[in-house]
Design a protein around this motif. Structure first.
Motif, PDB file in Angstrom:
ATOM      1  N   GLY A   1       6.119   8.780 -31.509  1.00 35.72           N
ATOM      2  CA  GLY A   1       6.846   9.423 -32.896  1.00 35.72           C
ATOM      3  C   GLY A   1       7.070  10.880 -33.591  1.00 35.72           C
ATOM      4  O   GLY A   1       7.721  11.239 -33.954  1.00 35.72           O
TER       5      GLY A   1
ATOM      6  N   THR B   1      10.292  13.362 -34.184  1.00 34.60           N
ATOM      7  CA  THR B   1      10.309  13.636 -35.374  1.00 34.60           C
ATOM      8  C   THR B   1       9.885  14.739 -36.366  1.00 34.60           C
ATOM      9  O   THR B   1       9.668  15.047 -36.911  1.00 34.60           O
ATOM     10  CB  THR B   1      10.397  12.540 -36.472  1.00 34.60           C
ATOM     11  OG1 THR B   1       8.511  12.314 -36.402  1.00 34.60           O
ATOM     12  CG2 THR B   1      10.365  10.953 -36.027  1.00 34.60           C
TER      13      THR B   1
ATOM     14  N   GLU C   1      12.522   9.808 -46.729  1.00 36.15           N
ATOM     15  CA  GLU C   1      11.977   8.833 -46.000  1.00 36.15           C
ATOM     16  C   GLU C   1      11.955   8.291 -44.317  1.00 36.15           C
ATOM     17  O   GLU C   1      11.207   7.435 -44.219  1.00 36.15           O
ATOM     18  CB  GLU C   1      11.004   7.346 -46.889  1.00 36.15           C
ATOM     19  CG  GLU C   1      10.745   7.955 -48.137  1.00 36.15           C
ATOM     20  CD  GLU C   1      11.005   8.086 -48.981  1.00 36.15           C
ATOM     21  OE1 GLU C   1      12.272   8.844 -48.835  1.00 36.15           O
ATOM     22  OE2 GLU C   1      10.181   8.704 -50.071  1.00 36.15           O
ATOM     23  N   GLU C   2      13.057   8.556 -43.962  1.00 37.66           N
ATOM     24  CA  GLU C   2      14.106   7.770 -42.353  1.00 37.66           C
ATOM     25  C   GLU C   2      12.418   9.162 -41.156  1.00 37.66           C
ATOM     26  O   GLU C   2      12.759   7.978 -40.298  1.00 37.66           O
ATOM     27  CB  GLU C   2      15.384   8.971 -42.239  1.00 37.66           C
ATOM     28  CG  GLU C   2      16.090   7.894 -43.512  1.00 37.66           C
ATOM     29  CD  GLU C   2      17.543   8.764 -43.242  1.00 37.66           C
ATOM     30  OE1 GLU C   2      18.115   8.077 -43.690  1.00 37.66           O
ATOM     31  OE2 GLU C   2      17.502   9.538 -42.508  1.00 37.66           O
TER      32      GLU C   2
ATOM     33  N   PRO D   1       8.842   9.511 -40.363  1.00 39.27           N
ATOM     34  CA  PRO D   1       8.035   8.447 -40.327  1.00 39.27           C
ATOM     35  C   PRO D   1       6.820   9.372 -41.291  1.00 39.27           C
ATOM     36  O   PRO D   1       6.695  10.838 -40.995  1.00 39.27           O
ATOM     37  CB  PRO D   1       7.297   8.214 -39.206  1.00 39.27           C
ATOM     38  CG  PRO D   1       9.079   8.007 -38.394  1.00 39.27           C
ATOM     39  CD  PRO D   1       9.806   8.612 -39.054  1.00 39.27           C
TER      40      PRO D   1
END
Length: 412
Positions: free
Chosen positions: A316, A320, A337-338, A340
């Motif tokens: 993750g 991101t 907040e999309e 992580p």
């Protein structure tokens, strides 16, 4: 058994009690004499219960004695009537009591060994006197035969004038039931022991798995760093920066540990980027930058296919950490907040370390300039709340930067 003639009580030669012979009230003597007459009719082999009458003084010597003991108890203990109290007391191996809990539904069990029984005997008698009943189970050692369990159920009566308490009870052999319970407890303890051993083995296996995962992660991270050797101690500083920000954000110790180690893999995808692009001394062209941006996707693919929390966290972050709060980042254009939380944390720390590190195409910024640049990105590039937490820990961040200062700059 007895009658009253000029206040004298007549008793037989087997009587070894004290009340009928002593200076006690007629009321007490009559109660004992009547009970002995009644209990003698119960003391037959066909009766599974063994009747008894015991007594103790409340004000001085609290040693128990027996006014009457059924013949089967004498046979079990292999003793004379006057020896019952002493031999029974010395034969008790364990004393088991049951009590209702505060909710009057749950029953608790208390096992007391012989060596501790003497210390709480007074407490048990006081409880019996208050309740008017006593109930317990005794494990008794016998001569030349296995120990047995006797269940004791008694009614307690107090005679204040004489300072005497009487216990009118019966003993029932419950050895089979208690052995079954003991066997069940042994089986449960064996299961618990096996469960503990299994947990220990699983814990050892998990530790070994964790060690192997960390070793794999840091070997891959080192491989990526070897290909981009000008980044210096970037991975080390990133891990510590992320730990500081994770703590400020209120993450648990377990989450912080995962982020600390997973952050080392944030740029592992650079293994799939051509060295000519990685080592280019100047700024990248638009086409080269488009290729460079693929390192996020490459890293996520390298780390996918495993359900380990550590590798999932690493995947993750690799995917991101270049996303932006306003949705203009890459590779997926996530916003707010999309993205992580670990990715949002890594994004701030990655940029700060890049700004304060020297590269072939730029000099290192000082810390104040870098903090100001992070603040400028608040609400656009970075999570505004995390920026505030990051800036509030400037001293800790600066300490890590100084501790892991970069070696002399790499020149191509």
């Amino acid at each position: 058994m007895s009658n009253q003639q000029d206040s004298h009580w007549i008793f037989d030669r087997d009587y070894c009690g004290r009340i009928l012979k002593g200076e006690f009230s007629n009321e007490l003597k009559k109660r004992v004499a009547d009970a002995i007459s009644l209990f003698r009719s119960f003391s037959v082999n066909a009766n599974p219960s063994i009747p008894y009458i015991s007594a103790w003084r409340e004000n001085s010597d609290k040693a128990i004695w027996y006014e009457f003991a059924g013949s089967r108890l004498l046979q079990l203990l292999d003793c004379q009537p006057c020896e019952v109290a002493e031999i029974f007391r010395g034969s008790v191996l364990q004393h088991l009591t049951y009590h209702y809990g505060s909710d009057s539904e749950k029953i608790s069990k208390k096992m007391i060994d012989h060596k501790d029984l003497e210390h709480i005997q007074e407490e048990l008698r006081h409880e019996g006197k208050s309740r008017g009943t006593m109930e317990a189970v005794y494990k008794i050692s016998l001569k030349d035969r296995p120990a047995i369990w006797l269940k004791d159920q008694a009614a307690v009566e107090s005679f204040p004038e004489d300072h005497i308490c009487l216990s009118f009870g019966s003993l029932t052999d419950v050895t089979m039931e208690m052995k079954a319970e003991e066997q069940e407890q042994q089986e449960q303890e064996l299961l618990r022991s096996r469960h503990r051993e299994l947990e220990r083995k699983i814990e050892q296996q998990n530790k070994e798995l964790w060690r192997m995962q960390l070793e794999m992660i840091y070997r891959l991270a080192q491989a990526a760093q070897f290909r981009d050797s000008c980044t210096g101690p970037h991975i080390t500083k990133m891990s510590h920066y992320c730990d500081i920000l994770s703590e400020a954000a209120g993450l648990s110790e377990e989450e912080r540990q995962l982020i600390f180690h997973a952050t080392a893999m944030h740029d592992v995808g650079k293994l799939g980027i051509a060295e000519a692009i990685l080592h280019k001394p100047g700024r990248l062209s638009e086409q080269e930058f488009a290729i460079m941006k693929n390192h996020s996707i490459i890293g996520a693919k390298l780390l996918s296919g495993n359900d380990s929390p550590l590798l999932q966290m690493a995947r993750g972050i690799a995917l991101t950490h270049h996303e932006r709060w306003d949705g203009t980042g890459y590779p997926e254009g996530l916003c707010r907040e999309e993205i992580p939380l670990p990715g949002r944390i890594a994004a701030i720390c990655d940029v700060f370390d890049a700004l304060t590190s020297e590269r072939p195409y730029k000099i290192a910024w000082d810390a104040d300039q870098a903090f100001s640049e992070v603040e400028k990105g608040k609400g656009s590039q970075f999570d505004p709340e995390l920026v505030d937490l990051f800036l509030a820990r400037k001293r800790d961040i600066a300490s890590i930067r100084q501790r892991f200062a970069a070696p002399p700059p790499c020149r191509q």
